[in-house]
Design a protein around this motif. Structure first.
Motif, PDB file in Angstrom:
ATOM      1  N   TYR A  46       5.171 -27.718 -65.894  1.00 22.20           N
ATOM      2  CA  TYR A  46       5.663 -27.328 -64.574  1.00 22.20           C
ATOM      3  C   TYR A  46       6.107 -28.563 -63.797  1.00 22.20           C
ATOM      4  O   TYR A  46       5.788 -29.688 -64.150  1.00 22.20           O
ATOM      5  CB  TYR A  46       4.603 -26.551 -63.804  1.00 22.20           C
ATOM      6  N   THR A  48       6.627 -29.953 -59.660  1.00 23.22           N
ATOM      7  CA  THR A  48       6.476 -29.737 -58.221  1.00 23.22           C
ATOM      8  C   THR A  48       7.433 -30.667 -57.488  1.00 23.22           C
ATOM      9  O   THR A  48       7.872 -31.679 -58.041  1.00 23.22           O
ATOM     10  CB  THR A  48       5.022 -30.008 -57.760  1.00 23.22           C
ATOM     11  N   SER A 103      -7.837 -21.020 -65.578  1.00 28.30           N
ATOM     12  CA  SER A 103      -6.396 -20.859 -65.346  1.00 28.30           C
ATOM     13  C   SER A 103      -5.734 -22.228 -65.231  1.00 28.30           C
ATOM     14  O   SER A 103      -6.267 -23.132 -64.593  1.00 28.30           O
ATOM     15  CB  SER A 103      -6.135 -20.087 -64.048  1.00 28.30           C
ATOM     16  N   GLU A 107       0.327 -22.874 -63.611  1.00 27.30           N
ATOM     17  CA  GLU A 107       0.617 -21.439 -63.500  1.00 27.30           C
ATOM     18  C   GLU A 107       0.254 -20.915 -62.111  1.00 27.30           C
ATOM     19  O   GLU A 107       0.949 -20.072 -61.555  1.00 27.30           O
ATOM     20  CB  GLU A 107      -0.120 -20.668 -64.584  1.00 27.30           C
ATOM     21  N   ILE A 108      -0.827 -21.428 -61.565  1.00 31.98           N
ATOM     22  CA  ILE A 108      -1.233 -21.013 -60.218  1.00 31.98           C
ATOM     23  C   ILE A 108      -0.182 -21.457 -59.207  1.00 31.98           C
ATOM     24  O   ILE A 108       0.267 -20.665 -58.367  1.00 31.98           O
ATOM     25  CB  ILE A 108      -2.619 -21.587 -59.854  1.00 31.98           C
ATOM     26  N   ILE A 110       2.950 -22.225 -59.713  1.00 22.60           N
ATOM     27  CA  ILE A 110       4.200 -21.474 -59.942  1.00 22.60           C
ATOM     28  C   ILE A 110       4.101 -20.099 -59.297  1.00 22.60           C
ATOM     29  O   ILE A 110       5.015 -19.658 -58.600  1.00 22.60           O
ATOM     30  CB  ILE A 110       4.504 -21.364 -61.452  1.00 22.60           C
ATOM     31  N   SER A 111       2.976 -19.420 -59.494  1.00 26.87           N
ATOM     32  CA  SER A 111       2.814 -18.064 -58.945  1.00 26.87           C
ATOM     33  C   SER A 111       2.832 -18.059 -57.418  1.00 26.87           C
ATOM     34  O   SER A 111       3.162 -17.050 -56.799  1.00 26.87           O
ATOM     35  CB  SER A 111       1.523 -17.417 -59.452  1.00 26.87           C
ATOM     36  N   GLU A 112       2.484 -19.198 -56.814  1.00 27.67           N
ATOM     37  CA  GLU A 112       2.466 -19.304 -55.354  1.00 27.67           C
ATOM     38  C   GLU A 112       3.768 -19.891 -54.790  1.00 27.67           C
ATOM     39  O   GLU A 112       3.863 -20.151 -53.596  1.00 27.67           O
ATOM     40  CB  GLU A 112       1.269 -20.152 -54.916  1.00 27.67           C
ATOM     41  N   GLY A 113       4.757 -20.124 -55.661  1.00 30.59           N
ATOM     42  CA  GLY A 113       6.049 -20.652 -55.215  1.00 30.59           C
ATOM     43  C   GLY A 113       6.049 -22.136 -54.901  1.00 30.59           C
ATOM     44  O   GLY A 113       6.980 -22.635 -54.263  1.00 30.59           O
ATOM     45  N   ARG A 116       7.699 -24.886 -60.350  1.00 27.03           N
ATOM     46  CA  ARG A 116       8.501 -24.062 -61.254  1.00 27.03           C
ATOM     47  C   ARG A 116       8.291 -24.554 -62.680  1.00 27.03           C
ATOM     48  O   ARG A 116       7.918 -25.714 -62.892  1.00 27.03           O
ATOM     49  CB  ARG A 116       9.959 -24.062 -60.851  1.00 27.03           C
TER      50      ARG A 116
END
Length: 128
Positions: A46, A48, A103, A107-108, A110-113, A116
């Motif tokens: 990912y 940021t 987790s 992924e956390i 990414i799921s919170e915007g 990516r």
């Protein structure tokens, strides 16, 4: 310190072994870079937004939010799992994945915007 010694030992045996690390031994430099007692890791999978030399105000603000959220996740976990991967990035950081409560932190975020997916190569701009 005891957990870091165990982690170092495990990393020398097999580069893909998860090792528990106390949250107090971890400093999230930004949303995808971690320092564990002086050793830096690029968290893979990912991306940021940049907090160091961002290209626009939006990237700076979102990067700060991603960093704060990553720090919160690590702090609240108490104990995290770090999976050291083979290789190093272009800045000579180790490569790793970080898990909180089972987790992956990426992924956390990414799921919170706040991040990516990223698999290498040229990154897309965060600026609008």
């Amino acid at each position: 310190m005891k957990y870091l010694v165990v982690a170092s030992f495990l990393f020398s045996i097999s580069p893909a072994v998860a090792a528990p690390v106390q949250s107090s031994n971890i400093f999230m430099i930004d949303g995808d870079t971690v320092d564990i007692e002086g050793e830096r890791f690029r968290l893979v999978g990912y991306d940021t937004p940049e907090t160091y030399k961002p290209k626009c105000g939006y990237e700076k603000a979102l990067g700060a939010e991603a960093t704060q959220r990553a720090r919160q996740l690590v702090r609240e976990a108490g104990l995290v799992d770090l999976v050291n991967l083979p290789g190093r990035d272009k800045y000579d950081r180790g490569l790793a994945r970080l898990y909180v409560h089972g987790s992956e932190i990426g992924e956390i975020l990414i799921s919170e915007g706040l991040a990516r997916p990223y698999g290498g190569g040229r990154r897309s701009s965060w600026c609008r």
